[in-house]
Design an enzyme around this catalytic site. Sequence first.
Site, PDB file in Angstrom:
ATOM      1  N   VAL A   1      48.849  43.700  18.896  1.00  0.00           N
ATOM      2  CA  VAL A   1      49.670  43.627  18.790  1.00  0.00           C
ATOM      3  C   VAL A   1      50.185  41.737  19.571  1.00  0.00           C
ATOM      4  O   VAL A   1      50.905  41.068  19.803  1.00  0.00           O
ATOM      5  CB  VAL A   1      50.956  44.592  20.110  1.00  0.00           C
ATOM      6  CG1 VAL A   1      51.767  44.094  20.448  1.00  0.00           C
ATOM      7  CG2 VAL A   1      50.367  45.748  18.760  1.00  0.00           C
ATOM      8  N   TYR A   2      48.950  42.071  21.172  1.00  0.00           N
ATOM      9  CA  TYR A   2      49.301  40.487  21.882  1.00  0.00           C
ATOM     10  C   TYR A   2      49.067  39.305  20.569  1.00  0.00           C
ATOM     11  O   TYR A   2      49.597  38.418  21.233  1.00  0.00           O
ATOM     12  CB  TYR A   2      48.151  40.914  23.189  1.00  0.00           C
ATOM     13  CG  TYR A   2      47.945  38.883  23.592  1.00  0.00           C
ATOM     14  CD1 TYR A   2      47.164  38.461  23.468  1.00  0.00           C
ATOM     15  CD2 TYR A   2      48.780  39.406  24.326  1.00  0.00           C
ATOM     16  CE1 TYR A   2      46.842  37.230  23.970  1.00  0.00           C
ATOM     17  CE2 TYR A   2      48.999  37.859  25.418  1.00  0.00           C
ATOM     18  CZ  TYR A   2      48.198  36.966  25.273  1.00  0.00           C
ATOM     19  OH  TYR A   2      48.300  36.471  25.838  1.00  0.00           O
ATOM     20  N   ASP A   3      47.697  39.565  19.562  1.00  0.00           N
ATOM     21  CA  ASP A   3      47.831  37.962  18.764  1.00  0.00           C
ATOM     22  C   ASP A   3      49.111  37.697  18.250  1.00  0.00           C
ATOM     23  O   ASP A   3      48.799  36.778  17.625  1.00  0.00           O
ATOM     24  CB  ASP A   3      46.200  38.298  18.372  1.00  0.00           C
ATOM     25  CG  ASP A   3      45.283  38.723  19.483  1.00  0.00           C
ATOM     26  OD1 ASP A   3      44.294  39.241  18.855  1.00  0.00           O
ATOM     27  OD2 ASP A   3      45.076  38.492  20.170  1.00  0.00           O
TER      28      ASP A   3
ATOM     29  N   SER B   1      33.901  28.595  56.883  1.00  0.00           N
ATOM     30  CA  SER B   1      32.677  29.824  56.477  1.00  0.00           C
ATOM     31  C   SER B   1      33.229  30.930  57.401  1.00  0.00           C
ATOM     32  O   SER B   1      33.432  30.935  58.304  1.00  0.00           O
ATOM     33  CB  SER B   1      31.740  29.662  56.124  1.00  0.00           C
ATOM     34  OG  SER B   1      31.048  28.933  56.851  1.00  0.00           O
ATOM     35  N   LEU B   2      31.871  32.003  56.991  1.00  0.00           N
ATOM     36  CA  LEU B   2      31.631  33.668  58.147  1.00  0.00           C
ATOM     37  C   LEU B   2      30.498  33.583  58.604  1.00  0.00           C
ATOM     38  O   LEU B   2      29.755  32.664  58.323  1.00  0.00           O
ATOM     39  CB  LEU B   2      31.955  34.542  56.813  1.00  0.00           C
ATOM     40  CG  LEU B   2      33.430  34.741  56.531  1.00  0.00           C
ATOM     41  CD1 LEU B   2      33.853  36.149  55.537  1.00  0.00           C
ATOM     42  CD2 LEU B   2      34.647  35.132  57.464  1.00  0.00           C
ATOM     43  N   ASN B   3      30.882  33.987  60.278  1.00  0.00           N
ATOM     44  CA  ASN B   3      29.329  34.289  60.442  1.00  0.00           C
ATOM     45  C   ASN B   3      29.038  35.548  59.700  1.00  0.00           C
ATOM     46  O   ASN B   3      29.669  36.455  59.468  1.00  0.00           O
ATOM     47  CB  ASN B   3      29.142  34.750  61.788  1.00  0.00           C
ATOM     48  CG  ASN B   3      29.686  33.077  62.631  1.00  0.00           C
ATOM     49  OD1 ASN B   3      29.460  31.924  62.425  1.00  0.00           O
ATOM     50  ND2 ASN B   3      31.257  33.164  63.830  1.00  0.00           N
ATOM     51  N   ASP B   4      27.886  35.444  59.603  1.00  0.00           N
ATOM     52  CA  ASP B   4      27.211  37.000  59.372  1.00  0.00           C
ATOM     53  C   ASP B   4      26.645  37.560  60.113  1.00  0.00           C
ATOM     54  O   ASP B   4      26.346  37.244  60.962  1.00  0.00           O
ATOM     55  CB  ASP B   4      25.616  36.176  57.759  1.00  0.00           C
ATOM     56  CG  ASP B   4      26.093  35.593  56.882  1.00  0.00           C
ATOM     57  OD1 ASP B   4      25.696  34.657  55.940  1.00  0.00           O
ATOM     58  OD2 ASP B   4      27.869  35.190  56.326  1.00  0.00           O
TER      59      ASP B   4
ATOM     60  N   LYS C   1      32.870  41.659  50.026  1.00  0.00           N
ATOM     61  CA  LYS C   1      32.313  39.911  50.330  1.00  0.00           C
ATOM     62  C   LYS C   1      31.628  40.047  48.828  1.00  0.00           C
ATOM     63  O   LYS C   1      31.165  40.188  47.829  1.00  0.00           O
ATOM     64  CB  LYS C   1      31.727  40.424  51.024  1.00  0.00           C
ATOM     65  CG  LYS C   1      31.288  38.608  50.803  1.00  0.00           C
ATOM     66  CD  LYS C   1      30.248  38.092  52.454  1.00  0.00           C
ATOM     67  CE  LYS C   1      30.089  36.604  52.342  1.00  0.00           C
ATOM     68  NZ  LYS C   1      29.353  36.515  51.862  1.00  0.00           N
TER      69      LYS C   1
HETATM   70  N1  3B8 Z   1      33.860  36.798  49.036  1.00  0.00           N
HETATM   71  C1  3B8 Z   1      35.060  36.960  49.771  1.00  0.00           C
HETATM   72  O1  3B8 Z   1      34.858  38.575  48.654  1.00  0.00           O
HETATM   73  C2  3B8 Z   1      35.937  37.297  50.814  1.00  0.00           C
HETATM   74  C3  3B8 Z   1      35.701  36.180  51.901  1.00  0.00           C
HETATM   75  C4  3B8 Z   1      36.514  35.315  52.453  1.00  0.00           C
HETATM   76  C5  3B8 Z   1      35.862  34.475  53.038  1.00  0.00           C
HETATM   77  O2  3B8 Z   1      35.466  33.464  52.824  1.00  0.00           O
HETATM   78  C6  3B8 Z   1      36.614  34.102  54.455  1.00  0.00           C
HETATM   79  C7  3B8 Z   1      36.389  33.181  55.284  1.00  0.00           C
HETATM   80  C8  3B8 Z   1      37.308  32.218  56.409  1.00  0.00           C
HETATM   81  F1  3B8 Z   1      37.333  31.521  57.482  1.00  0.00           F
HETATM   82  C9  3B8 Z   1      38.037  33.794  56.954  1.00  0.00           C
HETATM   83  C10 3B8 Z   1      38.553  34.859  55.642  1.00  0.00           C
HETATM   84  C11 3B8 Z   1      37.625  34.949  54.797  1.00  0.00           C
HETATM   85  O3  3B8 Z   1      38.037  36.524  53.882  1.00  0.00           O
HETATM   86  C12 3B8 Z   1      37.235  36.172  53.120  1.00  0.00           C
HETATM   87  N2  3B8 Z   1      37.951  37.477  52.249  1.00  0.00           N
HETATM   88  C13 3B8 Z   1      36.832  38.136  51.153  1.00  0.00           C
HETATM   89  N3  3B8 Z   1      37.216  39.597  50.803  1.00  0.00           N
END
Ligand code: 3B8
Length: 329
Positions: A38-40, A85-88, A117
């Site tokens: 249908v879409y096509d 970026s996020l701190n791990d 994530k």
């Molecule tokens: N990979 C991801 O699924 C994901 C990544 C980030 C981020 O990199 C991120 C970086 C920030 F500085 C702030 C919020 C964030 O929120 C986030 N939320 C997510 N769900």
Amino acid sequence: MKVVEQSIVKRAKELRNQLNQYSYEYYVKDDPSVEDFVYDSLYQELVKIENNHPELVSEDSPTQRVGGRVLEGFEKVEHDIPLYSLNDVFNKEDIIAFDKRVQKALNRQVSYTCELKIDGLSVSLRYENGKLVQGATRGDGTVGEDITENLRTVRSIPLQLKNSVSLEARGECYMPKKSFMRLNQHREEEGQDVFANPRNAAAGSLRQLDSKITAKRNLSTFLYSVADTGSLASSTQFDALQELADLGFQTNQERKLCHSIDEVWDYIEDFQEKRGDLSYEIDGVVIKVNDFDQQEKLGYTVKAPRWAIAYKFPPEEAQTTIQDIQWTV
Ligand SMILES: NC(=O)c1cc2c(=O)c3cc(F)ccc3oc2nc1N
């Protein structure tokens, strides 16, 4: 315009809206209401009208997702608001330490939004009056690359939002596990190098100078925030995710509002178990202070927000290898 054209203009608009709705149901809601044929057939009808009346082609037409030209390279894009970026962290103690720091700084208990994530590539999507005008990579957080042509081919990225807001959405572009397996199988048959993981495959697909190649890679997205939270009506992260979904973005449904760090830890353990069953790769959980005013009070260090943390799962492959070694002993 002549009468006959008015009816064609009307039909083209009807087809555009209908096809964009079907595409939204299929790629964003993962709940198609019509069969592919249908879409096509509607799509072919629109292509015919647009070929006969090029003046009717509009940028949000589904026929405009794949550009014709091959780029020489990618333009640089300056992000007005940096993509941090996020701190791990890697264990429960660090999650508890994060919660204690937050409570101390705010002098109160807080709620957290937990999100999976997604293991893909950070992208930023700029919309003006509801229309997608630019898509870019994170780059170094301040300067990224303009990959608008390639992101337009990602079917779950709306070319036109459900209302005409201007905002910059941010999220993760990823390749589903099934698409990754199929792509590597195909590359192996063609004697080409295979990609090590879906994240590399997504990155390689978004770095194509020819968007017709990107269009075939079946990429998808989960949007999770906006550059300026003031561009949304919501005052919390949890509500903002729903607001993004209402605008037409794909957001990850596994999100959870947690009222204690114990609930956060339960969520982490739950998805450490379930990650293998998901149709996309995740490498952890992102924990965010839910309230935007509290996020603002906590602010940022040079490289990362103080109001969010990424809990990283141990890598799956490494774990399997270690188990194998234990077995052989
Ligand atoms: N990979 C991801 O699924 C994901 C990544 C980030 C981020 O990199 C991120 C970086 C920030 F500085 C702030 C919020 C964030 O929120 C986030 N939320 C997510 N769900």
